[in-house]
Design a protein around this motif. Structure first.
Motif, PDB file in Angstrom:
ATOM      1  N   UNK A 251       8.169 -10.656   6.006  1.00 36.44           N
ATOM      2  CA  UNK A 251       8.370 -10.517   4.561  1.00 36.44           C
ATOM      3  C   UNK A 251       8.761  -9.091   4.199  1.00 36.44           C
ATOM      4  N   UNK A 252       8.091  -8.123   4.782  1.00 31.81           N
ATOM      5  CA  UNK A 252       8.399  -6.720   4.497  1.00 31.81           C
ATOM      6  C   UNK A 252       9.754  -6.316   5.064  1.00 31.81           C
TER       7      UNK A 252
ATOM      8  N   UNK B 164      10.653  -7.631   1.030  1.00 32.28           N
ATOM      9  CA  UNK B 164       9.628  -8.189   0.157  1.00 32.28           C
ATOM     10  C   UNK B 164       8.271  -7.547   0.364  1.00 32.28           C
ATOM     11  N   UNK B 165       7.269  -8.135  -0.270  1.00 27.36           N
ATOM     12  CA  UNK B 165       5.901  -7.634  -0.159  1.00 27.36           C
ATOM     13  C   UNK B 165       5.124  -8.498   0.825  1.00 27.36           C
TER      14      UNK B 165
ATOM     15  N   UNK C 165       9.314 -13.371   1.533  1.00 27.43           N
ATOM     16  CA  UNK C 165       9.742 -12.031   1.142  1.00 27.43           C
ATOM     17  C   UNK C 165      11.075 -11.999   0.423  1.00 27.43           C
ATOM     18  N   UNK C 166      11.653 -13.172   0.172  1.00 24.92           N
ATOM     19  CA  UNK C 166      12.918 -13.230  -0.546  1.00 24.92           C
ATOM     20  C   UNK C 166      14.136 -13.118   0.344  1.00 24.92           C
ATOM     21  N   UNK C 167      13.992 -13.406   1.631  1.00 22.84           N
ATOM     22  CA  UNK C 167      15.106 -13.291   2.562  1.00 22.84           C
ATOM     23  C   UNK C 167      16.206 -14.308   2.299  1.00 22.84           C
TER      24      UNK C 167
ATOM     25  N   UNK D 133       8.711  -1.788   9.000  1.00 22.44           N
ATOM     26  CA  UNK D 133       8.261  -3.077   9.555  1.00 22.44           C
ATOM     27  C   UNK D 133       8.946  -3.423  10.864  1.00 22.44           C
ATOM     28  N   UNK D 134      10.188  -2.979  11.058  1.00 24.24           N
ATOM     29  CA  UNK D 134      10.865  -3.252  12.316  1.00 24.24           C
ATOM     30  C   UNK D 134      10.151  -2.562  13.472  1.00 24.24           C
TER      31      UNK D 134
END
Length: 335
Positions: free
Chosen positions: A71-72, A76-77, A199-201, A319-320
């Motif tokens: 998600x991040x 996103x959160x 996360x809105x991907x 996050x990666x």
């Protein structure tokens, strides 16, 4: 990809972060269950003993943390992916409750398995409850339940294949890989896809994270199979040689059986005989036939394949880096 080695936090801290976000919601969800099922669930999860006294122990939370990081990574959160992470963890524990019964494994996480403490039927029914609760949890959050149920169907198909292999002497390596993709890869694929979606991907991002999870899940199964033969029970919390004693056609075993060497023929004779065999001898034959080295080599290859699927996305560096830390943990863990 310059961020691959920029690990912001060690993997253990990343998992602790994931657990800190997911466990309160998971406890609240489990708290809605009837008392008898709640007791078995909390025991299985390591939260309390058979009488309900707190123990403070819990699992790795790898799959929920992957959902949060996905998600991040798409911008996103992490908090938006918590319901998906809870649903995935409930599915994971449903599968473990049933798996322990089917394999006859008497220990889980360094103590007696739930079925040994509460009985076979209560453990199976508790797993069934967790499956239903997972779907309900994701649906209540407006998540794509079909992604979850598809993963469950793939998981169950993989588990069914795994058990059917025990009585077959002609299992192909391609069949074994397909079994592992279903049994383990499907749920990690689901965790990453649900997290990216929460996360809105974009559809392309969700698909890439799904493939990332599937590759990582297959790597996880390779390591699980290696630990099932050569792991230290003090680390794994499972009986030594349990997979061999159950005549599991795991990835290194099938690689060895199909190697076409004298050691492979000797291993096939052991596995095909109804008589009990010495698991130490079997483990030595698997190693001599190349099964152990093949699985070890596949670990790194699958880790690299997983991370390569994210290259076109240019995900957020922080996050990666933490996804990379978890991928590295999957292929080096001792339990």
């Amino acid at each position: 990809m310059t961020a691959l080695h920029e690990v912001s936090r060690p993997a253990a801290e990343v998992l602790e972060w994931g657990r800190s976000l997911v466990e309160p919601a998971l406890r609240e969800t489990v708290g809605s269950l009837p008392e008898d099922v709640r007791l078995i669930t909390g025991y299985h999860l390591g939260w309390w003993d058979a009488e309900g006294n707190p123990t403070g122990s819990s699992g790795k939370a790898l799959r929920p943390t992957l959902a949060l990081l996905a998600a991040r990574a798409v911008g996103g959160r992490a908090e938006d992916a918590v319901p998906a992470a809870v649903a995935v963890e409930l599915i994971h524990d449903f599968s473990l409750l049933h798996d322990d019964v089917m394999d006859g494994d008497e220990t889980r996480r360094h103590r007696p398995s739930a079925w040994r403490v509460f009985g076979t039927n209560p453990a199976i029914l508790t797993g069934d409850v967790l499956l239903a609760l997972a779907v309900e949890t994701l649906a209540a959050a407006g998540g794509p339940t079909r992604v979850l149920t598809t993963a469950v169907l793939d998981l169950l198909h993989g588990q069914n294949l795994d058990m059917s292999f025990e009585t077959r002497g002609d299992v192909l390596l391609s069949e074994c890989i397909a079994m592992a993709v279903g049994k383990t890869g499907a749920l990690m694929r689901c965790a990453c896809a649900l997290g990216a979606g929460a996360g809105g991907g974009t559809p392309d991002q969700v698909a890439a994270f799904a493939l990332f999870g599937e590759h990582l899940g297959l790597a996880f199964q390779h390591m699980d199979d290696l630990l099932g033969i050569w792991g230290d029970p003090a680390e794994t919390g499972k009986p030594v040689y349990s997979d061999l004693l159950n005549r599991k056609k795991s990835l290194p075993v099938v690689a060895a059986l199909t190697a076409g060497t004298p050691e492979a023929a000797a291993l096939r004779a052991l596995y095909s005989s109804p008589a009990p065999f010495d698991p130490v001898e079997a483990a030595a034959l698997i190693e001599a036939a190349g099964g152990r080295s093949w699985s070890h080599d596949r670990l790194t290859q699958l880790r690299n394949q997983a991370l390569a699927t994210l290259d076109p996305l240019a995900p957020a560096p922080h996050p990666l880096a933490e996804l990379t830390a978890l991928a590295d943990l999957v292929i080096t863990r001792a339990r």
